[in-house]
Design a protein around this motif. Sequence first.
Motif, short mmCIF file in Angstrom:
data_model
loop_
_atom_site.label_atom_id
_atom_site.label_comp_id
_atom_site.label_asym_id
_atom_site.label_seq_id
_atom_site.Cartn_x
_atom_site.Cartn_y
_atom_site.Cartn_z
N THR A 77 3.21 2.89 8.45
CA THR A 77 2.87 3.38 7.25
C THR A 77 3.14 2.61 6.16
OG1 THR A 77 3.20 5.71 8.26
CG2 THR A 77 3.45 5.61 5.91
N ASN A 78 4.27 2.13 5.96
CA ASN A 78 4.78 1.08 5.16
C ASN A 78 3.78 -0.29 4.97
OD1 ASN A 78 7.08 2.62 4.55
ND2 ASN A 78 8.37 1.49 5.76
N TRP A 79 3.40 -0.65 5.98
CA TRP A 79 2.46 -1.70 6.06
C TRP A 79 1.26 -1.29 5.40
CZ3 TRP A 79 -2.32 -2.91 7.97
CH2 TRP A 79 -2.79 -4.29 7.87
N ILE A 80 0.70 -0.15 5.75
CA ILE A 80 -0.70 0.40 5.34
C ILE A 80 -0.51 0.71 3.69
CG2 ILE A 80 -2.32 2.28 5.13
CD1 ILE A 80 -1.67 2.50 8.22
N THR A 81 0.61 1.19 3.44
CA THR A 81 0.76 1.52 2.04
C THR A 81 0.96 0.02 1.16
OG1 THR A 81 1.99 3.20 2.57
CG2 THR A 81 2.42 2.50 0.20
N ASP A 82 1.59 -0.89 1.61
CA ASP A 82 1.33 -2.23 1.05
C ASP A 82 0.28 -2.74 1.01
OD1 ASP A 82 4.48 -2.10 0.68
OD2 ASP A 82 4.89 -3.41 2.34
N ILE A 128 -8.57 -2.76 8.65
CA ILE A 128 -9.48 -2.18 9.83
C ILE A 128 -9.02 -2.54 11.13
CG2 ILE A 128 -11.65 -1.98 10.86
CD1 ILE A 128 -12.73 -1.74 8.01
N CYS A 129 -8.71 -4.01 11.30
CA CYS A 129 -8.51 -4.57 12.49
C CYS A 129 -7.03 -4.11 12.96
CB CYS A 129 -8.51 -6.25 12.50
SG CYS A 129 -7.88 -7.24 13.73
N ALA A 130 -6.14 -4.27 12.00
CA ALA A 130 -4.66 -3.72 12.31
C ALA A 130 -4.39 -2.47 12.87
CB ALA A 130 -3.94 -3.96 11.06
N LEU A 131 -5.65 -1.60 12.31
CA LEU A 131 -5.35 -0.06 12.55
C LEU A 131 -6.35 0.09 13.86
CD1 LEU A 131 -5.84 1.65 9.17
CD2 LEU A 131 -3.78 1.56 10.77
N ASP A 132 -7.01 -1.14 14.49
CA ASP A 132 -7.84 -1.07 15.53
C ASP A 132 -9.00 0.19 15.72
OD1 ASP A 132 -8.67 -2.23 17.92
OD2 ASP A 132 -7.59 -0.60 19.26
N VAL A 133 -9.51 -0.03 14.49
CA VAL A 133 -10.84 1.08 14.00
C VAL A 133 -12.11 0.22 14.41
CG1 VAL A 133 -11.78 2.52 12.34
CG2 VAL A 133 -9.57 2.31 12.30
N GLU A 134 -12.85 0.83 15.19
CA GLU A 134 -14.40 0.30 15.35
C GLU A 134 -15.02 0.75 14.19
OE1 GLU A 134 -16.06 0.99 19.18
OE2 GLU A 134 -14.10 0.96 20.23
N GLU A 135 -15.79 -0.20 13.63
CA GLU A 135 -16.73 -0.33 12.50
C GLU A 135 -18.13 0.54 13.14
OE1 GLU A 135 -17.05 -3.20 9.49
OE2 GLU A 135 -15.68 -4.39 10.75
N GLU A 136 -18.78 1.35 12.34
CA GLU A 136 -20.00 1.99 12.78
C GLU A 136 -21.05 1.10 12.49
OE1 GLU A 136 -20.41 6.08 11.57
OE2 GLU A 136 -18.36 6.76 12.45
N HIS A 137 -20.85 0.51 11.33
CA HIS A 137 -22.11 -0.55 10.91
C HIS A 137 -21.50 -1.90 10.72
CE1 HIS A 137 -24.28 3.07 9.88
NE2 HIS A 137 -23.02 3.62 9.07
N ASP A 138 -22.28 -2.82 11.28
CA ASP A 138 -21.78 -4.14 11.52
C ASP A 138 -22.62 -4.60 10.24
OD1 ASP A 138 -20.77 -6.34 12.43
OD2 ASP A 138 -22.59 -7.07 13.36
N GLU A 139 -21.78 -5.46 9.39
CA GLU A 139 -22.23 -6.08 7.94
C GLU A 139 -22.63 -7.60 8.30
OE1 GLU A 139 -19.76 -5.14 4.92
OE2 GLU A 139 -19.46 -3.14 5.56
N LYS A 151 8.84 5.35 18.54
CA LYS A 151 7.65 5.52 18.10
C LYS A 151 7.65 6.17 16.71
CE LYS A 151 5.63 6.93 22.63
NZ LYS A 151 5.16 8.06 23.43
N GLU A 152 8.55 6.73 16.29
CA GLU A 152 8.86 7.14 15.02
C GLU A 152 8.99 5.83 13.98
OE1 GLU A 152 11.88 10.22 15.13
OE2 GLU A 152 10.74 11.69 15.73
N MET A 153 9.76 5.10 14.58
CA MET A 153 10.17 3.80 13.99
C MET A 153 8.93 2.80 13.55
SD MET A 153 13.99 2.64 15.24
CE MET A 153 13.81 1.05 14.56
N GLU A 154 8.11 2.83 14.67
CA GLU A 154 6.86 2.23 14.80
C GLU A 154 5.72 2.93 13.68
OE1 GLU A 154 5.27 2.03 18.48
OE2 GLU A 154 6.77 0.63 19.33
N ILE A 155 5.89 4.19 13.46
CA ILE A 155 5.03 4.79 12.57
C ILE A 155 5.42 4.54 11.30
CG2 ILE A 155 4.26 7.19 11.83
CD1 ILE A 155 4.21 8.05 14.72
N GLU A 156 6.86 4.50 11.04
CA GLU A 156 7.04 4.09 9.73
C GLU A 156 6.98 2.65 9.48
OE1 GLU A 156 11.40 4.15 7.24
OE2 GLU A 156 11.19 5.07 9.13
N GLN A 157 7.08 2.00 10.18
CA GLN A 157 6.59 0.57 9.76
C GLN A 157 5.27 0.35 9.61
OE1 GLN A 157 8.15 -1.44 13.19
NE2 GLN A 157 10.14 -1.80 12.43
#
Length: 77
Positions: free
Chosen positions: A34-39, A66-77, A26-32
Amino acid sequence: MPMTNIKDRLHNLYNLREKLCDKQKKEMEIEQITNWITDQLNYLKVLVKNKNVPSSEICIRIDDIICALDVEEEHDE
């Protein structure tokens, strides 16, 4: 020392080892992640600073994050 105690201890050690391995994964996944989001954010920053990049491309990059983080959007554009 009874044999069951040894078996129990070995079983407990095995379970502890599994938990530690899972935690490390899990820690390795979180690090990966985090690195991806930073990039992605650094690349997004480059896109925003470039006046020749259409806003649609910036929106696509944001949608990818947003898709990678699996975050649901509140407003549909």
